[in-house]
Write an enzyme that holds these catalytic residues in place. Structure first.
Site, PDB file in Angstrom:
ATOM      1  N   LYS A 184       0.757  -1.405  -0.018  1.00  0.00           N
ATOM      2  CA  LYS A 184       0.130   0.111   0.014  1.00  0.00           C
ATOM      3  C   LYS A 184       0.890   1.544  -0.101  1.00  0.00           C
ATOM      4  CE  LYS A 184      -2.623   0.394   3.791  1.00  0.00           C
ATOM      5  NZ  LYS A 184      -2.429   1.559   4.537  1.00  0.00           N
ATOM      6  N   ARG A 186      10.729  -6.479   5.735  1.00  0.00           N
ATOM      7  CA  ARG A 186      10.763  -5.152   5.266  1.00  0.00           C
ATOM      8  C   ARG A 186      11.590  -4.389   6.346  1.00  0.00           C
ATOM      9  NH1 ARG A 186       4.960  -1.873   5.823  1.00  0.00           N
ATOM     10  NH2 ARG A 186       5.379  -2.226   8.167  1.00  0.00           N
ATOM     11  N   ARG A 204     -10.701   3.593   9.010  1.00  0.00           N
ATOM     12  CA  ARG A 204     -10.559   2.435   9.503  1.00  0.00           C
ATOM     13  C   ARG A 204     -11.561   1.680  10.023  1.00  0.00           C
ATOM     14  NH1 ARG A 204      -4.737   1.857  11.127  1.00  0.00           N
ATOM     15  NH2 ARG A 204      -4.619  -0.392  10.336  1.00  0.00           N
ATOM     16  N   ARG A 243      -1.801  -8.298  14.470  1.00  0.00           N
ATOM     17  CA  ARG A 243      -2.263  -7.137  13.617  1.00  0.00           C
ATOM     18  C   ARG A 243      -3.200  -7.499  12.108  1.00  0.00           C
ATOM     19  NH1 ARG A 243       2.867  -4.968  13.984  1.00  0.00           N
ATOM     20  NH2 ARG A 243       3.311  -4.991  11.867  1.00  0.00           N
ATOM     21  N   ARG A 257      10.863  -2.031  11.961  1.00  0.00           N
ATOM     22  CA  ARG A 257       9.977  -1.320  12.877  1.00  0.00           C
ATOM     23  C   ARG A 257      10.158  -2.342  14.175  1.00  0.00           C
ATOM     24  NH1 ARG A 257       5.228   0.962   9.480  1.00  0.00           N
ATOM     25  NH2 ARG A 257       6.192   2.688   8.823  1.00  0.00           N
TER      26      ARG A 257
END
Ligand SMILES: [Zn+2]
Length: 222
Positions: free
Chosen positions: A17, A130, A93, A173, A162
């Site tokens: 995204k 990532r 969301r 998540r 992260r």
């Protein structure tokens, strides 16, 4: 200059995204409004809103819809968004937020809602490899690192994993996203705004598929 656009982009984490949003916002010359980036910046800069959000997030609470909507509404009121349009990333969301957005936009609503669909296993693999620029949010991976080891090509910031990009945290998540977003997808499908794109293809193919869907939409409404 090319026409602008009024878009919402949905997609679970790792669906590509971020990459697509950057390309789309350049293609249509509209601001890329990422609520995640705006909130992280607010927390980092210790603004009153950032402090308020941090307390809630540290306590494990979701941010109230009204709070998120007010941040977005402020950004939508700026000149570029009013004249050219916008690309919303990470918002809405929830159905509650989608309803507020609908009200905020009034009769000139969204051109469409792009849903980047990617199977969970593929997303999992993308996410654990990532790496992200701490400063500008540019996305890299173990297989596509920046030119200089872990220094952002765009802004020179540090490119990191992260801390919440571990397999367990990602799984939590992803299931939360699935549960939360299903009603949102139904909401936009009912309004005839939903366009689903196969996000497992290579980024160039995903991008051109998305652009042709938007073109078709805009021609249809012209
Ligand atoms: Zn950067």
């Amino acid at each position: 200059m090319a026409a602008g656009v009024r878009l919402v982009v949905l997609g679970k984490q790792g669906a590509g995204k971020g990459t697509q949003c950057v390309r789309l916002s350049h293609r249509y010359a509209v601001p890329h409004i990422s609520t995640g980036d705006m909130l992280r910046a607010a927390v980092r800069n210790k603004t009153p809103l950032g402090e308020q959000a941090k307390v809630l997030m540290d306590g494990g609470s979701l941010l109230p819809d009204e709070l998120v909507m007010s941040i977005v509404a402020e950004r939508l009121a700026e000149r570029d968004a009013r004249t050219r349009g916008f690309l919303l990333d990470g918002f809405p969301r929830t159905v509650g937020q989608a309803e507020m957005l609908e009200e905020e936009l009034g009769e000139h609503g969204l051109d469409c809602v792009i849903n980047l669909e990617v199977p969970t296993e593929l997303v999992m693999n993308r996410l654990v490899t990532r790496r992200v620029c701490e400063d500008c949010g540019a996305i890299y991976s173990l297989s596509q690192p920046p030119t200089q080891p872990w220094t952002c090509d765009v802004c020179g910031g540090s490119v990191i994993q992260r801390p919440d990009d571990t397999a367990d945290a990602i799984m939590v998540r992803l299931s939360a996203y699935e549960k939360e977003t299903r009603p949102l997808i139904d909401f936009y499908a009912e309004r005839g705004l939903l366009e689903t794109i196969d996000g497992s293809q290579d980024p160039d193919t995903v991008f051109s598929a998305t652009v042709s869907v938007i073109t078709r939409r805009k021609e249809g409404s012209a």
